[in-house]
Design a protein around this motif. Structure first.
Motif: not given
Length: 159
Positions: A5-27
């Motif tokens: 649950l905390n591998s680069p793939v998992e955290i990277g996927l969660r980052a994509v989900i967060i960035l999608t939810a906050t789009y077009p904002r940059t973080l």
């Protein structure tokens, strides 16, 4: 911290989900670390039920998460899911054009919950500055320390 649950793939996927939810904002990375922590421990912030277990030392995840998140972001940039945006404020990340479509085709109850919680995060933190987010996180971390202090000792004294 490093598990499925905390591998680069998992955290990277969660980052994509967060960035999608906050789009077009940059973080920036620091904000993404806080939002990722909020995503998996949302119940601690008065939001939806947390998707990860409420372990007593979960506040320690924050210190370890940044390096793994950076690895995950690089992985997601190579996959075309995240864009690096340079500005006078420094480096930040934004969901790439095809990120929402990618997230939309993922079919698991775990991803569905992550997307729901990410939407809550996007609304909950929309007006917060990074300082405001940190203040809310500090209040939560203080509560975790109190919970830990009130638990019985793990090892009983030997007589």
């Amino acid at each position: 911290m490093r598990g499925p649950l905390n591998s680069p793939v998992e955290i990277g996927l969660r980052a994509v989900i967060i960035l999608t939810a906050t789009y077009p904002r940059t973080l920036d990375v620091d904000t993404l670390v806080l939002l990722d922590h909020s995503l998996v421990h949302s119940g601690d912030l008065g939001g939806p039920t947390s998707i990860h277990p409420d372990l007593p030392m979960r506040s320690g995840e924050l210190g370890l998460k940044r390096a793994i998140l950076e690895d995950g972001l690089r992985l997601m940039m190579r996959a075309g899911m995240v864009d690096l945006v340079m500005s006078t404020d420094g480096m930040a990340y934004r969901a790439a054009d095809n990120a929402a479509a990618f997230v939309g085709v993922l079919e698991s109850s775990y991803v569905t919950r992550l997307v729901e919680i990410a939407q809550w995060i996007a609304e909950e933190f929309a007006g917060d500055t990074r300082a405001g987010m940190r203040q809310r996180m500090r209040a939560t971390l203080g509560r975790w320390v109190e919970e830990l202090d009130s638990r019985p000792p793990i090892v009983n004294e030997v007589q």
